[in-house]
Design a protein around this motif. Structure first.
Motif, PDB file in Angstrom:
ATOM      1  N   CYS A   1       0.722  -1.207   0.011  1.00  0.00           N
ATOM      2  CA  CYS A   1       0.119   0.087   0.011  1.00  0.00           C
ATOM      3  C   CYS A   1       0.788   1.292  -0.010  1.00  0.00           C
ATOM      4  CB  CYS A   1      -0.957  -0.039   1.358  1.00  0.00           C
ATOM      5  SG  CYS A   1      -1.818   1.400   1.489  1.00  0.00           S
TER       6      CYS A   1
ATOM      7  N   TYR B   1       0.362   4.146   0.874  1.00  0.00           N
ATOM      8  CA  TYR B   1      -0.164   5.012   1.753  1.00  0.00           C
ATOM      9  C   TYR B   1       0.358   4.600   3.288  1.00  0.00           C
ATOM     10  CZ  TYR B   1      -2.920   8.088   4.762  1.00  0.00           C
ATOM     11  OH  TYR B   1      -3.317   9.076   5.672  1.00  0.00           O
TER      12      TYR B   1
ATOM     13  N   LYS C   1      -9.003  -2.055  -2.311  1.00  0.00           N
ATOM     14  CA  LYS C   1      -8.482  -1.110  -1.095  1.00  0.00           C
ATOM     15  C   LYS C   1      -7.632  -1.865  -0.108  1.00  0.00           C
ATOM     16  CE  LYS C   1     -12.748   1.625  -0.761  1.00  0.00           C
ATOM     17  NZ  LYS C   1     -13.986   1.974  -0.386  1.00  0.00           N
TER      18      LYS C   1
ATOM     19  N   CYS D   1      -5.500   0.323   6.097  1.00  0.00           N
ATOM     20  CA  CYS D   1      -5.902   1.642   6.053  1.00  0.00           C
ATOM     21  C   CYS D   1      -7.036   2.078   4.904  1.00  0.00           C
ATOM     22  CB  CYS D   1      -5.023   2.530   5.725  1.00  0.00           C
ATOM     23  SG  CYS D   1      -4.256   2.440   4.040  1.00  0.00           S
ATOM     24  N   GLU D   2      -7.565   1.057   4.384  1.00  0.00           N
ATOM     25  CA  GLU D   2      -8.738   1.114   3.130  1.00  0.00           C
ATOM     26  C   GLU D   2      -8.413   2.084   2.292  1.00  0.00           C
ATOM     27  OE1 GLU D   2     -12.454   1.751   5.260  1.00  0.00           O
ATOM     28  OE2 GLU D   2     -12.534  -0.555   6.079  1.00  0.00           O
ATOM     29  N   HIS D   3      -7.072   2.457   2.028  1.00  0.00           N
ATOM     30  CA  HIS D   3      -6.755   3.321   0.872  1.00  0.00           C
ATOM     31  C   HIS D   3      -7.019   2.730  -0.423  1.00  0.00           C
ATOM     32  CE1 HIS D   3      -6.229   6.690   3.658  1.00  0.00           C
ATOM     33  NE2 HIS D   3      -5.898   7.335   2.571  1.00  0.00           N
ATOM     34  N   GLN D   4      -7.139   3.276  -1.495  1.00  0.00           N
ATOM     35  CA  GLN D   4      -7.182   2.550  -2.850  1.00  0.00           C
ATOM     36  C   GLN D   4      -5.538   2.102  -3.262  1.00  0.00           C
ATOM     37  OE1 GLN D   4      -9.690   1.411  -4.938  1.00  0.00           O
ATOM     38  NE2 GLN D   4     -11.244   2.407  -4.058  1.00  0.00           N
TER      39      GLN D   4
END
Length: 224
Positions: A191, A193, A214, A218-221
């Motif tokens: 990820c 992020y 995702k 952290c559920e960021h794309q």
């Protein structure tokens, strides 16, 4: 109308009835169920949910009915009681309604084999045929039941009875469970992020199949 017809119609009515909010809600998220036609899928959810919850529910009711017993029972003793209830429920001997209900579903699915949709499931990695829903249903539920090693003897007898109804030898290749989906793993995806690293199964991860790329941390794309 024979007993299997009555059982099948009773199950249909139960499935179409409104939820009773006074009981715990059961969420069924078995991946293999997605590869079943609509009718076998709802019966799969019903029987697997009952297989998992009914023994627990019976033991808890007995405990609640006797306060002294509730104080004396430890979690370990409760687990032993639940395992015993599960074995009793699965047994083809005695008057347990569970096998009768299961056999009724299989007979009902046999009668509608030619009426259900038999095209391949449109999911990534699909490698199963749905030409005989009663057979596929029997393989799937017996595979899930076999995950409980404490009830291995009862499950083996139940499984043999199921395939006997289908005129298929229980140890034949046709009766063996195979995963309905291939696997294709994209390893070590990081990820951008939070730097969380994980492997992504492009065929079996339900979020990826729904195009939800995702990070689970952290559920960021993901950067595709």
């Amino acid at each position: 109308v024979d007993d299997s017809d009555q059982t099948f119609s009773q199950i249909d009515r139960a499935l179409s009835a409104k939820d009773d909010t006074s009981h715990p809600e059961i969420h069924s998220n078995w991946d293999i169920a997605r590869y079943l036609p609509r009718d076998p899928q709802k019966y799969f959810d019903l029987m697997v949910s009952e297989f998992l919850f009914a023994p627990y529910q019976q033991v808890i009711r007995e405990v609640d009915a006797d306060g002294k017993k509730a104080v004396a029972k430890t979690d370990e003793k409760l687990l032993v009681d639940i395992q015993a209830k599960c074995q009793e429920m699965l047994s083809c001997r005695g008057d347990s309604p569970f096998p009768k209900k299961l056999f009724g579903i299989i007979r009902g699915l046999q009668k509608i084999d030619g009426d259900v949709e038999t095209e391949a499931v449109d999911l990534p990695g699909t490698q199963t045929t749905l030409a005989h829903p009663a057979l596929v249903f029997s393989k799937y539920v017996s595979h899930v039941f076999s995950l409980d090693k404490n009830a291995a003897k009862e499950v083996d007898v139940l499984r043999k009875q199921m395939f006997r109804m289908l005129n298929i030898p229980a140890f034949s290749k046709q009766a063996q469970f195979t995963n309905p989906c291939e696997t294709y793993v994209l390893p070590d995806v990081i990820c951008s992020y939070c730097n969380q690293c994980r492997d992504l199964d492009l065929c079996r991860d339900p979020d990826l199949i729904m195009h939800e790329w995702k990070c689970s941390h952290c559920e960021h794309q993901y950067d595709q």
